[in-house]
Scaffold this motif. Structure first.
Motif, PDB file in Angstrom:
ATOM      1  N   LEU A   6       0.827  -1.207   0.000  1.00 37.25           N
ATOM      2  CA  LEU A   6       0.000   0.000   0.000  1.00 37.25           C
ATOM      3  C   LEU A   6       0.864   1.261   0.000  1.00 37.25           C
ATOM      4  CD1 LEU A   6      -2.849  -1.006   2.493  1.00 37.25           C
ATOM      5  CD2 LEU A   6      -2.993  -0.793   0.006  1.00 37.25           C
ATOM      6  N   CYS A   7       1.975   1.228   0.724  1.00 36.55           N
ATOM      7  CA  CYS A   7       2.869   2.392   0.755  1.00 36.55           C
ATOM      8  C   CYS A   7       3.498   2.643  -0.613  1.00 36.55           C
ATOM      9  CB  CYS A   7       3.955   2.186   1.814  1.00 36.55           C
ATOM     10  SG  CYS A   7       3.341   2.253   3.505  1.00 36.55           S
ATOM     11  N   VAL A   8       3.923   1.569  -1.263  1.00 32.81           N
ATOM     12  CA  VAL A   8       4.474   1.709  -2.620  1.00 32.81           C
ATOM     13  C   VAL A   8       3.400   2.234  -3.565  1.00 32.81           C
ATOM     14  CG1 VAL A   8       5.462   0.480  -4.585  1.00 32.81           C
ATOM     15  CG2 VAL A   8       6.240  -0.051  -2.274  1.00 32.81           C
ATOM     16  N   ALA A   9       2.179   1.732  -3.407  1.00 30.31           N
ATOM     17  CA  ALA A   9       1.068   2.214  -4.239  1.00 30.31           C
ATOM     18  C   ALA A   9       0.822   3.703  -4.011  1.00 30.31           C
ATOM     19  CB  ALA A   9      -0.196   1.418  -3.928  1.00 30.31           C
ATOM     20  N   ALA A  10       0.988   4.160  -2.767  1.00 36.04           N
ATOM     21  CA  ALA A  10       0.815   5.581  -2.465  1.00 36.04           C
ATOM     22  C   ALA A  10       1.855   6.416  -3.197  1.00 36.04           C
ATOM     23  CB  ALA A  10       0.907   5.810  -0.960  1.00 36.04           C
ATOM     24  N   VAL A  11       3.106   5.943  -3.205  1.00 31.53           N
ATOM     25  CA  VAL A  11       4.180   6.665  -3.906  1.00 31.53           C
ATOM     26  C   VAL A  11       3.894   6.729  -5.401  1.00 31.53           C
ATOM     27  CG1 VAL A  11       6.624   6.634  -4.524  1.00 31.53           C
ATOM     28  CG2 VAL A  11       5.934   6.110  -2.180  1.00 31.53           C
ATOM     29  N   VAL A  12       3.570   5.583  -5.982  1.00 29.13           N
ATOM     30  CA  VAL A  12       3.309   5.519  -7.428  1.00 29.13           C
ATOM     31  C   VAL A  12       2.087   6.361  -7.798  1.00 29.13           C
ATOM     32  CG1 VAL A  12       2.695   3.996  -9.336  1.00 29.13           C
ATOM     33  CG2 VAL A  12       4.415   3.279  -7.676  1.00 29.13           C
ATOM     34  N   SER A  13       1.044   6.305  -6.971  1.00 26.66           N
ATOM     35  CA  SER A  13      -0.159   7.100  -7.233  1.00 26.66           C
ATOM     36  C   SER A  13       0.161   8.590  -7.199  1.00 26.66           C
ATOM     37  CB  SER A  13      -1.240   6.777  -6.191  1.00 26.66           C
ATOM     38  OG  SER A  13      -1.628   5.434  -6.269  1.00 26.66           O
ATOM     39  N   PRO A  28       6.892   4.910 -16.572  1.00 23.50           N
ATOM     40  CA  PRO A  28       6.978   3.622 -15.861  1.00 23.50           C
ATOM     41  C   PRO A  28       8.329   3.421 -15.182  1.00 23.50           C
ATOM     42  CG  PRO A  28       5.995   3.329 -18.035  1.00 23.50           C
ATOM     43  CD  PRO A  28       6.517   4.734 -17.985  1.00 23.50           C
ATOM     44  N   VAL A  29       9.406   3.868 -15.839  1.00 27.49           N
ATOM     45  CA  VAL A  29      10.740   3.719 -15.237  1.00 27.49           C
ATOM     46  C   VAL A  29      10.844   4.561 -13.969  1.00 27.49           C
ATOM     47  CG1 VAL A  29      13.204   4.117 -15.561  1.00 27.49           C
ATOM     48  CG2 VAL A  29      11.835   3.191 -17.436  1.00 27.49           C
ATOM     49  N   GLY A  30      10.337   5.804 -14.031  1.00 25.68           N
ATOM     50  CA  GLY A  30      10.367   6.668 -12.858  1.00 25.68           C
ATOM     51  C   GLY A  30       9.550   6.099 -11.717  1.00 25.68           C
ATOM     52  N   GLU A  31       8.394   5.531 -12.049  1.00 28.23           N
ATOM     53  CA  GLU A  31       7.555   4.913 -11.024  1.00 28.23           C
ATOM     54  C   GLU A  31       8.256   3.698 -10.407  1.00 28.23           C
ATOM     55  OE1 GLU A  31       3.876   4.002 -12.897  1.00 28.23           O
ATOM     56  OE2 GLU A  31       3.384   6.091 -13.335  1.00 28.23           O
ATOM     57  N   LEU A  32       8.913   2.922 -11.258  1.00 24.48           N
ATOM     58  CA  LEU A  32       9.627   1.746 -10.765  1.00 24.48           C
ATOM     59  C   LEU A  32      10.761   2.153  -9.827  1.00 24.48           C
ATOM     60  CD1 LEU A  32      10.189  -1.311 -10.813  1.00 24.48           C
ATOM     61  CD2 LEU A  32      11.621  -0.918 -12.839  1.00 24.48           C
ATOM     62  N   VAL A  33      11.524   3.168 -10.241  1.00 25.02           N
ATOM     63  CA  VAL A  33      12.642   3.636  -9.404  1.00 25.02           C
ATOM     64  C   VAL A  33      12.132   4.162  -8.069  1.00 25.02           C
ATOM     65  CG1 VAL A  33      14.477   5.359  -9.200  1.00 25.02           C
ATOM     66  CG2 VAL A  33      14.150   4.129 -11.356  1.00 25.02           C
ATOM     67  N   ALA A  34      11.055   4.963  -8.111  1.00 28.08           N
ATOM     68  CA  ALA A  34      10.482   5.504  -6.876  1.00 28.08           C
ATOM     69  C   ALA A  34       9.998   4.382  -5.964  1.00 28.08           C
ATOM     70  CB  ALA A  34       9.330   6.455  -7.207  1.00 28.08           C
ATOM     71  N   GLY A  35       9.365   3.371  -6.552  1.00 26.46           N
ATOM     72  CA  GLY A  35       8.884   2.243  -5.755  1.00 26.46           C
ATOM     73  C   GLY A  35      10.015   1.432  -5.160  1.00 26.46           C
ATOM     74  N   VAL A  36      11.065   1.201  -5.958  1.00 24.07           N
ATOM     75  CA  VAL A  36      12.225   0.438  -5.472  1.00 24.07           C
ATOM     76  C   VAL A  36      12.912   1.197  -4.337  1.00 24.07           C
ATOM     77  CG1 VAL A  36      14.534  -0.363  -6.073  1.00 24.07           C
ATOM     78  CG2 VAL A  36      12.621  -0.833  -7.606  1.00 24.07           C
ATOM     79  N   LEU A  37      13.069   2.516  -4.491  1.00 22.37           N
ATOM     80  CA  LEU A  37      13.686   3.313  -3.434  1.00 22.37           C
ATOM     81  C   LEU A  37      12.828   3.302  -2.168  1.00 22.37           C
ATOM     82  CD1 LEU A  37      15.019   6.421  -5.409  1.00 22.37           C
ATOM     83  CD2 LEU A  37      16.344   4.542  -4.428  1.00 22.37           C
ATOM     84  N   ALA A  38      11.511   3.339  -2.352  1.00 17.28           N
ATOM     85  CA  ALA A  38      10.612   3.326  -1.194  1.00 17.28           C
ATOM     86  C   ALA A  38      10.794   2.051  -0.378  1.00 17.28           C
ATOM     87  CB  ALA A  38       9.161   3.449  -1.651  1.00 17.28           C
ATOM     88  N   VAL A  39      11.044   0.932  -1.077  1.00 19.22           N
ATOM     89  CA  VAL A  39      11.249  -0.332  -0.370  1.00 19.22           C
ATOM     90  C   VAL A  39      12.699  -0.454   0.100  1.00 19.22           C
ATOM     91  CG1 VAL A  39      11.216  -2.847  -0.577  1.00 19.22           C
ATOM     92  CG2 VAL A  39       9.417  -1.483  -1.652  1.00 19.22           C
ATOM     93  N   GLY A  40      13.636  -0.148  -0.794  1.00 23.40           N
ATOM     94  CA  GLY A  40      15.052  -0.321  -0.477  1.00 23.40           C
ATOM     95  C   GLY A  40      15.530   0.549   0.662  1.00 23.40           C
ATOM     96  N   TRP A  41      15.014   1.762   0.746  1.00 24.16           N
ATOM     97  CA  TRP A  41      15.412   2.669   1.819  1.00 24.16           C
ATOM     98  C   TRP A  41      14.533   2.535   3.062  1.00 24.16           C
ATOM     99  CZ3 TRP A  41      16.720   7.655  -1.409  1.00 24.16           C
ATOM    100  CH2 TRP A  41      18.063   7.591  -1.775  1.00 24.16           C
TER     101      TRP A  41
END
Length: 249
Positions: A6-13, A28-41
């Motif tokens: 849900l948190c990743v969905a919030a970032v992507v949304s 899509p690449v920007g969304e993927l990077v933002a989602g990966v950073l949200a989880v990785g960090w």
């Protein structure tokens, strides 16, 4: 796991919302990077582990309210801020984003909507009673700004009013300066960042979960800004500080 998704969905949304309003193509690449950073960090996981997922809700409500205000949907912007206050009372500090509505009449409409939703959330508790929220006092951390100013050992609601005034002024300054520079789109995420940083700076006991709205807004903003600009550079620096504990302190 559900909380992280849900948190990743919030970032992507948030990325999609801001880019769509700014008439930018989907990334899509920007969304993927933002989602990966949200989880990785740990942004997406700390919301649950720290027991404060509401902080991400507040950050998303602020960004969405800013976009609605810019888009002449002042009433919806106020309603979104009101929803945020139902999760945490300090969501009301996001009121500067309503200045993006572009005039006093829409600003007043949006503030009225925010106050109505806030009242709907809290008045039932006041009526049912006993209501002792006003008696609460926060402990003052030794290295906080209130401690340096000699405020303590308890920090009451009068101190919160002073803190709130400073935070709202800081957020309003960012909105006004961004609009004058023709960067209202950037203000949609810069203002939430400035508001939260000001709150952290003036808080009697800053907590790590207070950084969540900063992290969320920065991830959304950086996926919606041209790379290499001063605004993007400031966003990157703020994001790094927000996820590295020694730098936070």
């Amino acid at each position: 796991v559900v909380s992280t998704v849900l948190c990743v969905a919030a970032v992507v949304s948030g990325v999609r919302l801001l880019r769509s309003w700014r008439a930018l193509p989907a990334t899509p690449v920007g969304e993927l990077v933002a989602g990966v950073l949200a989880v990785g960090w740990g942004v997406a996981t700390s919301a649950y582990l720290g027991g404060h997922p509401a902080e991400l809700v507040i950050g998303l409500c602020w960004v969405a309210a800013a976009v609605c205000a810019c888009d002449d949907r002042a009433l919806l912007a106020g309603l979104l801020l009101g929803v945020g206050t139902g999760f945490e009372t300090w969501a009301v500090l996001g009121v500067p984003v309503l200045l993006l509505a572009g005039g006093w009449r829409p600003f007043v409409r949006s503030v009225t909507a925010m106050l109505a939703v806030t009242a709907a959330a809290y008045v039932p508790f006041v009526v049912a009673g006993p209501f002792r929220m006003g008696d609460y006092r926060w402990p003052v951390a030794p290295h906080s700004l209130p401690a340096a100013l000699g405020m303590g050992p308890g920090f009451g609601w009068s101190g919160r009013v002073v803190q709130s005034a400073l935070v709202v002024v800081a957020g309003a300054a960012v909105v006004v300066l961004s609009r004058r520079a023709g960067r209202s789109g950037s203000a949609a995420w810069l203002a939430p960042v400035a508001i939260t940083l000001a709150k952290l700076a003036a808080d009697p006991g800053p907590r790590d979960y207070y950084w969540l709205p900063v992290q969320l807004a920065c991830l959304i903003g950086l996926a919606s800004e041209p790379l290499g600009t001063p605004v993007a550079a400031a966003g990157v620096l703020t994001l790094v500080v927000s996820v590295v504990a020694p730098l936070q302190h």
